[in-house]
Structures are given as C-alpha cells and as structure tokens.
Design a protein around this motif. Structure first.
Motif, mmCIF file in Angstrom:
data_model
loop_
_atom_site.group_PDB
_atom_site.id
_atom_site.type_symbol
_atom_site.label_atom_id
_atom_site.label_comp_id
_atom_site.label_asym_id
_atom_site.label_seq_id
_atom_site.Cartn_x
_atom_site.Cartn_y
_atom_site.Cartn_z
ATOM 1 N N GLY A 1 14.474 -6.181 -9.942
ATOM 2 C CA GLY A 1 13.243 -5.913 -9.830
ATOM 3 C C GLY A 1 12.100 -6.372 -10.941
ATOM 4 N N ARG A 2 10.545 -5.859 -10.801
ATOM 5 C CA ARG A 2 10.053 -6.735 -11.936
ATOM 6 C C ARG A 2 9.672 -6.153 -13.057
ATOM 7 N NH1 ARG A 2 5.308 -8.217 -8.107
ATOM 8 N NH2 ARG A 2 6.124 -9.867 -6.234
ATOM 9 N N GLY B 1 6.812 1.693 -8.346
ATOM 10 C CA GLY B 1 6.493 0.659 -8.917
ATOM 11 C C GLY B 1 7.454 0.706 -9.929
ATOM 12 N N GLN B 2 8.665 1.556 -9.595
ATOM 13 C CA GLN B 2 9.934 0.953 -10.145
ATOM 14 C C GLN B 2 11.389 0.230 -9.577
ATOM 15 O OE1 GLN B 2 11.011 5.828 -10.751
ATOM 16 N NE2 GLN B 2 11.332 4.605 -12.301
ATOM 17 N N LEU B 3 10.278 -0.222 -7.822
ATOM 18 C CA LEU B 3 11.525 -1.229 -6.852
ATOM 19 C C LEU B 3 10.837 -2.364 -7.421
ATOM 20 C CD1 LEU B 3 11.191 1.142 -3.559
ATOM 21 C CD2 LEU B 3 13.065 1.405 -5.645
ATOM 22 N N SER B 4 11.633 -3.093 -6.556
ATOM 23 C CA SER B 4 10.879 -5.097 -6.201
ATOM 24 C C SER B 4 10.004 -5.654 -5.053
ATOM 25 C CB SER B 4 12.254 -5.841 -6.407
ATOM 26 O OG SER B 4 12.419 -6.053 -4.957
ATOM 27 N N PRO C 1 1.662 5.281 -5.098
ATOM 28 C CA PRO C 1 2.694 4.731 -6.714
ATOM 29 C C PRO C 1 2.213 6.009 -6.818
ATOM 30 C CG PRO C 1 -0.029 4.613 -6.650
ATOM 31 C CD PRO C 1 0.078 4.477 -5.093
ATOM 32 N N ARG D 1 7.965 -4.158 -16.367
ATOM 33 C CA ARG D 1 6.710 -3.754 -16.398
ATOM 34 C C ARG D 1 6.526 -3.512 -18.162
ATOM 35 N NH1 ARG D 1 4.617 -1.253 -11.900
ATOM 36 N NH2 ARG D 1 3.261 0.120 -13.762
ATOM 37 N N GLU E 1 15.438 -10.369 3.182
ATOM 38 C CA GLU E 1 15.646 -9.052 3.091
ATOM 39 C C GLU E 1 13.714 -9.043 3.793
ATOM 40 O OE1 GLU E 1 15.528 -8.592 -0.958
ATOM 41 O OE2 GLU E 1 14.127 -6.720 -0.794
ATOM 42 N N GLN F 1 11.497 -4.463 -1.962
ATOM 43 C CA GLN F 1 12.069 -3.009 -1.325
ATOM 44 C C GLN F 1 10.424 -2.789 -1.156
ATOM 45 O OE1 GLN F 1 14.747 -2.599 -5.359
ATOM 46 N NE2 GLN F 1 16.462 -2.072 -4.397
ATOM 47 N N ARG G 1 4.190 11.498 -15.893
ATOM 48 C CA ARG G 1 4.042 11.870 -15.104
ATOM 49 C C ARG G 1 3.660 10.322 -14.640
ATOM 50 N NH1 ARG G 1 2.001 15.965 -10.971
ATOM 51 N NH2 ARG G 1 2.597 14.104 -9.474
ATOM 52 N N MET H 1 12.945 -12.502 -2.219
ATOM 53 C CA MET H 1 12.796 -11.560 -2.017
ATOM 54 C C MET H 1 12.387 -11.694 -0.320
ATOM 55 S SD MET H 1 11.021 -9.849 -4.730
ATOM 56 C CE MET H 1 12.027 -9.476 -6.174
ATOM 57 N N GLY I 1 -6.818 0.076 0.197
ATOM 58 C CA GLY I 1 -5.547 -0.040 0.779
ATOM 59 C C GLY I 1 -4.583 1.324 0.673
ATOM 60 N N TYR J 1 10.238 6.120 -8.211
ATOM 61 C CA TYR J 1 8.776 5.560 -7.569
ATOM 62 C C TYR J 1 9.016 3.784 -7.311
ATOM 63 C CZ TYR J 1 6.774 10.538 -9.228
ATOM 64 O OH TYR J 1 7.330 11.064 -9.564
ATOM 65 N N HIS K 1 5.070 5.318 -14.217
ATOM 66 C CA HIS K 1 5.865 4.143 -12.953
ATOM 67 C C HIS K 1 4.388 4.068 -12.246
ATOM 68 C CE1 HIS K 1 9.382 6.368 -14.487
ATOM 69 N NE2 HIS K 1 9.140 7.686 -13.325
ATOM 70 N N TRP K 2 3.435 4.566 -12.021
ATOM 71 C CA TRP K 2 2.540 3.564 -11.258
ATOM 72 C C TRP K 2 2.226 2.333 -11.483
ATOM 73 C CZ3 TRP K 2 -1.893 8.022 -10.663
ATOM 74 C CH2 TRP K 2 -1.418 8.889 -10.862
ATOM 75 N N ASN L 1 0.615 -1.494 -0.100
ATOM 76 C CA ASN L 1 0.212 -0.123 -0.065
ATOM 77 C C ASN L 1 0.980 1.378 0.071
ATOM 78 O OD1 ASN L 1 -2.306 -1.755 -0.085
ATOM 79 N ND2 ASN L 1 -2.957 -1.154 2.066
ATOM 80 N N VAL M 1 18.576 -9.717 -7.817
ATOM 81 C CA VAL M 1 17.546 -10.354 -8.165
ATOM 82 C C VAL M 1 16.848 -8.503 -8.130
ATOM 83 C CG1 VAL M 1 15.440 -11.046 -8.035
ATOM 84 C CG2 VAL M 1 17.934 -12.335 -8.710
ATOM 85 N N ALA M 2 17.172 -7.914 -6.820
ATOM 86 C CA ALA M 2 16.277 -7.647 -6.347
ATOM 87 C C ALA M 2 16.407 -6.082 -7.078
ATOM 88 C CB ALA M 2 17.057 -6.979 -4.632
ATOM 89 N N GLU M 3 17.839 -5.660 -7.473
ATOM 90 C CA GLU M 3 17.496 -4.266 -7.429
ATOM 91 C C GLU M 3 17.117 -4.606 -9.188
ATOM 92 O OE1 GLU M 3 22.279 -3.793 -6.239
ATOM 93 O OE2 GLU M 3 22.074 -4.565 -7.134
#
Lengths: 251, 279
Positions: free
Chosen positions: B7-8, A144-147, A99, B10, A183, A150, B275, A180, B175, A142, B278-279, A96, B3-5
């Motif tokens: 990330g997934r 959304g750019q993190l794992s 974003p 998009r 961590e 993280q 803007r 993950m 949430g 942002y 990235h959401w 939550n 892997v953590a760096e």
C-alpha cells in the motif's frame, strides 16, 4: 441493441436534457440497457459521460426527458429515488469509502441502515462479497491502510452488499496507479461474467473489447455513436469517434 | 509482499525536536513572573491603603459548624453557574445543530429563518438580549429567571455553535454524501453515521472554546435575578467591602472551572484522534 431485445429493459433514457447553469451537459440522450447487458461509455473529458450515469441514480437531476430504471421512473419523488438507489450500485473514481469505518463496517452500513437487515446477516453478506473481491483478510482494517486497488475493490464490494440489479462505474480506474488497474478490472470482468447489468464509464479500451456488449461514444453532451465493440473499433461511423479513437489508441 | 499489500505509506509528522533544558529554569521563570505580579498587586493595594483580610475568605467557600459541613455562598454560586452553563450548553448545541441543518436545507423559509437568527443574535450585545429576554419575553411566556437566563445564553451561544457545526459539516467531502446516497442510505443515517463522525474531530477544538466562553458569559446573568457565582461575589462585596479578595476568589473559581473543562476535552480529543489516525 443486438440479439437481446427480448430481455427486459433495465435502463431507459428518453430525450434527457440537463444544464449546469447556461452550459448544456446532456443533449437529448436516448439510451436503452437490457438485463445482463454491459455498456461501456467513452468520450473526451467534459463530454457528459459522468453526468449521464450520475443521472441514472439521481446524483444529478435531469431537467427534461424520462429516465426509467428497472421499471421505476426517476422524478422529484424521493420514494422513487430511494427505490432506484437500492437497486443500483455505483463505484466512483475516488472510491468514496467511509474513512472512519473499518472495511467491514463500510460494507455493513447500508445493509444495516438502508435494508434494515439484522447484524449477523449483514456481516455474512459483507464477508461473502469481501471474499468475492479477494480481500477478506482486510476486513478489520481502515480504508486508509489499503492500497488504491484494494480500496476500489472494497468500494465494489460495498455496492454489491446492497444486492443491486444494476452497477454503474464512473471511471473506476482513473485514480489508480497503473499496477493496480488490473486487479480492479479483473473484479469487474468477473462481475460481468456473472451476468450483472453494467454501465461503465472508462478509457480502458482493452476492458471494453473483452466485456462490452455495446459501446457508447459521447461528445459535447450527446451520444455520437452507439455500436457493438467490433463495429465501434474497426469501423467507426462518425468523424468525431475516429478522432477520439486515434487519440487514445495511438500508443 | 506484493505492491498491493504494502500500500501507500502514510505521511507521518516528524516529531519536533526540542532542545533539552532543565525544568529548573521554567520553574524559576514562573516564580519570577508570579513575584512581579504579586508585588504590583500589593504595591497598588498599599497605595490606596487597602486592608487585606484573606482570613475572612475561606468561610465564603465552606464552614464547619458543630461538626456539620456547610457550603459557603461562593460554592453555591459555583453550583448555580454550573447548572446554568450545563443547561445552556445542551440547549445551545441543539440550537446550533438545528440552525446549521436549516441553513443547508432546501426550504427557503428555513434558510431565511436561520440566516435572520444568526445575523440578529451575533450583531446585538448579549446584555441587551438578556434584558429583552428577562423584561420582555419572560413576563409574556412566564418562565422563571433561571430558565430565562438559560434560554438567553443558549440562544446567544447557539448562533456561534451553528457556524462551528456548519464548517464541520462542510469539511466532509461531497463524495461521502454521494456514496451514501448511491447506497440508498436515508439522510438522517448518512448524517449520523457518515458525516458527523468525520466532522466531530474538527469541531471539538472550536466547540471547547465556545463552551469556555459560555461559562464566562454566564456571569452576565448577574445583571438579572440569577444567583450565579458573579452575583454571589457582588453580594459578598456589598456585605464585606472586600473587593480585592472576593473578585480574585471569584476569578480563581472561574479559572479552575474552565481549565478543568479544557483539559478534559483535550483528553477526549486525543482519544478521538487516536481512533482517527488511519483516515
């Protein structure tokens, strides 16, 4: 609860009942958590664990019984509710995070708008906790750019920025990819070592064994068993606890 | 990199592949279409022996007398339409937001009020509402024709913007509210800093549509004594009997206005989208 009875009570639930329509989600819950104590809550899904900790900062309203958090009773009085929420941090399964805000802005929002701190002070606090969860270099990104891992650490840092006296964790690792989970658990262990009062809903029994002062097992809306981790895992008293443990520890 | 760096990744939308074709074909298509339309109009006018007098139209927009620039009635009507629409728009956004919030509130009477307003306004004709405001309410409250018109329009459009706001607010995940609550954020701050910024990109396209229809609906105010673009058109026709030229000019002005609005909002939307990527 063992050998800490002289410490002040931080969380006190007495005869708490809650219904969702006809379904009784919580049945006469009694629970005490003292300063610095770490409580791990487990139980099958739908057993009321999440509902219980969501009552502790009034994301859910309990219908009967008393809940006193750090000396403040949770009632319909929003003043009390807000006062409690400032003392209690919460980490969610789905993170939550906001974003549309950068990581740094996520962390600064509550100190700025709830505590009304000046901007530079809020930024200092935010950077301090980002360093504590070891991702200061992500401050301008942002969510959304993190794992996932993280993101959850950012969520923990966001809660810590309000300098809470109690932290609630609602299945913080359940939405994470397996690689993950560690961590996030490591961050939580560090928090526990610093003496934070914590209530954690989780199925991570390894974490429970290392960190918990007491284990609470819930089923069908009631607390079936509460014990030290040693007793809980080696000599569970109730049949339901034994069944549950055999189901989750089998692998 | 761990892997953590990484990330997934998009999901990115694959660009639509368009077959390349010469713009000359498009231009030709438009030209043919326009020719057909013009031919039909002329033929129709010819059939009723209509006498085109386009040379008399420019003075309706502006005149130059002794080197002095004088605005014609159509431009003055346009300004009035702009003033009405602008004022009504601001008021409609305010009414819409207030209604959306009332509908979500804990207060029973608040919800009933919002619900009653929405049903009443959306299920009666706009022209009837305008007459009610103009002939019943205005004499009692004593508002000028201009403000009576603005209020009537805003009350009408507000009922639609309310639903746009409601849908936008409800699109924000539960949430987000819970996280804000758990941080002790006051409600108005949650709304302003968390919910509205996320709802806005979703609300903009339907709100633009609503703005366009507000401008168009403002023409109905010509039924009461407001000198907007349409009223001016009616007067000009009464004076000159040039129904075709005047109505086509009036429609052209409305079109220019609404297209300008649509284009500028979509530019603004693109900026927000950039803007929000990235959401």
């Amino acid at each position: 609860m063992p050998d800490s009875s002289e410490k002040p009570l931080m969380i006190e639930l007495r005869g708490v009942n809650k219904w969702f329509g006809d379904f009784q989600a919580l049945r006469s819950i009694d629970l005490e958590v003292r300063l610095g104590e770490r409580v791990v809550v487990c139980g099958p899904s739908g057993s009321g664990k999440s509902t219980m900790i969501r009552c502790m900062n009034r994301l859910e309203r309990h219908e009967e019984g008393t809940i006193i958090i750090d000396g403040i009773e949770l009632t319909d009085d929003m003043k009390n509710v807000t006062a409690v929420r400032r003392e209690v941090g919460m980490v969610f399964q789905q993170f939550n995070l906001f974003p549309h805000l950068t990581v740094l802005d996520n962390l600064m929002l509550a100190p700025l708008r709830s505590r009304k701190l000046p901007k530079n002070e809020a930024r200092e606090i935010a950077m301090h906790y980002l360093e504590r969860v070891r991702i200061p270099e992500q401050a301008e990104k942002y969510p959304g750019q993190l794992s996932g891992g993280q993101q959850q650490r950012v969520a923990i840092a966001r809660s810590l920025c309000m300098k809470p006296r109690i932290m609630l964790f609602d299945e913080p690792t359940s939405a994470l990819d397996p690689e993950m989970i560690k961590e996030v658990l490591d961050t939580m262990v560090e928090l526990a070592e610093d003496g934070m009062t914590m209530v954690v809903v989780t199925h991570e029994m390894g974490f429970a064994k290392t960190v918990a002062d007491s284990m609470v097992f819930m089923d069908e809306g009631e607390i079936v068993e509460a014990a030290t981790p040693a007793d809980f895992f080696s000599a569970p008293k109730s049949e339901r606890t034994k069944t549950f443990l055999s189901q989750i520890l089998i692998h | 990199m761990t892997v953590a760096e990484v990330g997934r990744p998009r999901a990115s939308r694959a660009p639509l592949k368009l077959r390349k074709r010469s713009p000359i074909i498009d231009v030709l298509q438009v030209a043919v279409l326009a020719a057909v339309l013009i031919w039909f109009t002329l033929k129709g006018a010819g059939a009723i022996n209509y006498n085109w007098q386009w040379y008399r139209v420019p003075v309706m927009f502006y005149r130059v007398v002794d080197g002095e620039f004088i605005l014609g009635p159509l431009i003055e009507g346009l300004f009035m339409t702009l003033k009405i629409s602008g004022a009504a728009l601001i008021l409609a956004l305010f009414i819409g937001l207030a209604t959306a919030l009332l509908r979500r509130s804990n207060s029973y009477s608040g919800r009933a009020l919002a619900y009653g307003y929405l049903e009443l306004i959306r299920n009666t004709p706009l022209i009837v509402q305008i007459y009610l405001f103009y002939f019943v309410l205005a004499p009692i409250v004593g508002t000028t024709p201009f403000w009576t018109g603005v209020i009537a329009l805003a009350v009408f459009e507000g009922s639609f913007t309310a639903e746009i706001f409601r849908a936008g607010i409800e699109s924000v995940k539960k949430g987000q509210w819970e996280a804000s609550d758990s941080l002790g954020l006051p409600r108005h701050e949650t709304f302003r800093r968390v919910v509205l910024p996320q709802a806005l990109p979703l609300m903009l396209p339907p709100l633009t549509g609503q703005m366009v229809s507000l401008i168009k609906h403002s023409a109905i105010l010509s039924a009461v004594a407001v000198f907007d673009l349409t009223t001016v058109g009616l007067d000009l026709i009464a004076d000159t009997f040039m129904a075709f030229e005047v109505w086509l000019s009036v429609a052209g002005v409305y079109l220019a206005l609404t297209i300008t609005l649509s284009v500028s909002v979509s530019l603004f939307e693109n900026r927000i989208r950039k803007r929000a990527q990235h959401w």
